[in-house]
Enzyme design. Structure first.
Site, PDB file in Angstrom:
ATOM      1  N   HIS A  42       0.838  -1.208   0.000  1.00 37.61           N
ATOM      2  CA  HIS A  42       0.000   0.000   0.000  1.00 37.61           C
ATOM      3  C   HIS A  42       0.871   1.256   0.000  1.00 37.61           C
ATOM      4  O   HIS A  42       0.664   2.170  -0.795  1.00 37.61           O
ATOM      5  CB  HIS A  42      -0.919  -0.028   1.230  1.00 37.61           C
ATOM      6  CG  HIS A  42      -1.808   1.158   1.373  1.00 37.61           C
ATOM      7  ND1 HIS A  42      -3.157   1.092   1.115  1.00 37.61           N
ATOM      8  CD2 HIS A  42      -1.548   2.434   1.755  1.00 37.61           C
ATOM      9  CE1 HIS A  42      -3.684   2.290   1.324  1.00 37.61           C
ATOM     10  NE2 HIS A  42      -2.730   3.119   1.724  1.00 37.61           N
ATOM     11  N   GLU A  43       1.865   1.274   0.876  1.00 39.88           N
ATOM     12  CA  GLU A  43       2.733   2.459   0.978  1.00 39.88           C
ATOM     13  C   GLU A  43       3.620   2.623  -0.251  1.00 39.88           C
ATOM     14  O   GLU A  43       3.940   3.748  -0.638  1.00 39.88           O
ATOM     15  CB  GLU A  43       3.564   2.406   2.260  1.00 39.88           C
ATOM     16  CG  GLU A  43       2.737   2.408   3.537  1.00 39.88           C
ATOM     17  CD  GLU A  43       1.704   3.516   3.629  1.00 39.88           C
ATOM     18  OE1 GLU A  43       1.956   4.629   3.098  1.00 39.88           O
ATOM     19  OE2 GLU A  43       0.639   3.291   4.222  1.00 39.88           O
ATOM     20  N   HIS A  46       1.868   4.628  -2.798  1.00 36.03           N
ATOM     21  CA  HIS A  46       2.011   6.059  -2.514  1.00 36.03           C
ATOM     22  C   HIS A  46       3.391   6.574  -2.932  1.00 36.03           C
ATOM     23  O   HIS A  46       3.505   7.657  -3.515  1.00 36.03           O
ATOM     24  CB  HIS A  46       1.806   6.354  -1.026  1.00 36.03           C
ATOM     25  CG  HIS A  46       0.420   6.081  -0.550  1.00 36.03           C
ATOM     26  ND1 HIS A  46      -0.709   6.424  -1.253  1.00 36.03           N
ATOM     27  CD2 HIS A  46      -0.014   5.496   0.595  1.00 36.03           C
ATOM     28  CE1 HIS A  46      -1.775   6.059  -0.576  1.00 36.03           C
ATOM     29  NE2 HIS A  46      -1.374   5.496   0.551  1.00 36.03           N
TER      30      HIS A  46
END
Length: 126
Positions: A42-43, A46
Site C-alpha cells: 500500500h505504501e 504512494h
C-alpha cells in the site's frame, strides 16, 4: 524504516514526503506477515505516485487519488468485483480523513473515484 508508532493513531505505516521520501512501517501495529506485506505494498503505491507520477499529498484531491489507487491495487484487490468499488471508496475515505476533515475527504475521494479508479487490468505503474 521500522519503528513503534503511537497506538492512538492506529496507523500500520505511512509514506513520508520530503524531506524523507521514505516508507515507515509501524512494527507495533503489524501482527503477521500478511499485514506487513499488504502495508508495505500500500505504501509503495504512494511512493510510486509521489516520486514517479508527481502527486502532491498536501493537496487533498491528489492524496485521495493515491489512496484510491492503493486501495484498488492492494486493500481491496481480493474483493469480489461487485463490491470492489465500494471497498475502494470506503478504504480511500478512511485513509484520506487521517489528514483532512470528513467533508474534504469525502469530496476528494468522490472526485478521485471518477478520475483515478483504475480500469480492470490496470497496474500501479499506469
Amino acid at each position: 524504516v521500522a519503528m513503534r508508532c503511537d497506538p492512538a493513531e492506529r496507523l500500520r505505516g505511512y509514506f513520508e514526503v520530503p524531506p524523507g521520501n521514505q516508507v515507515t512501517l509501524c512494527c507495533n501495529r503489524l501482527f503477521s506477515a500478511e499485514s506487513l506485506e499488504s502495508t508495505l505494498a500500500h505504501e509503495l503505491v504512494h511512493a510510486h505516485d509521489h516520486l514517479q507520477r508527481g502527486l502532491n499529498f498536501h493537496d487533498p484531491d491528489q492524496l485521495a487519488c493515491s489512496e484510491v489507487r492503493a486501495a484498488a491495487f492492494v486493500d481491496c484487490a481480493g474483493v469480489w468485483t461487485w463490491f470492489r468499488r465500494s471497498c475502494v471508496r470506503s478504504a480511500a475515505f478512511q485513509s484520506t480523513k487521517v489528514n483532512y476533515d470528513k467533508e474534504v475527504a469525502h469530496s476528494s475521494v468522490n472526485k478521485a473515484m471518477r478520475e483515478c479508479y483504475p480500469a480492470t487490468g490496470s497496474r500501479p505503474e499506469d
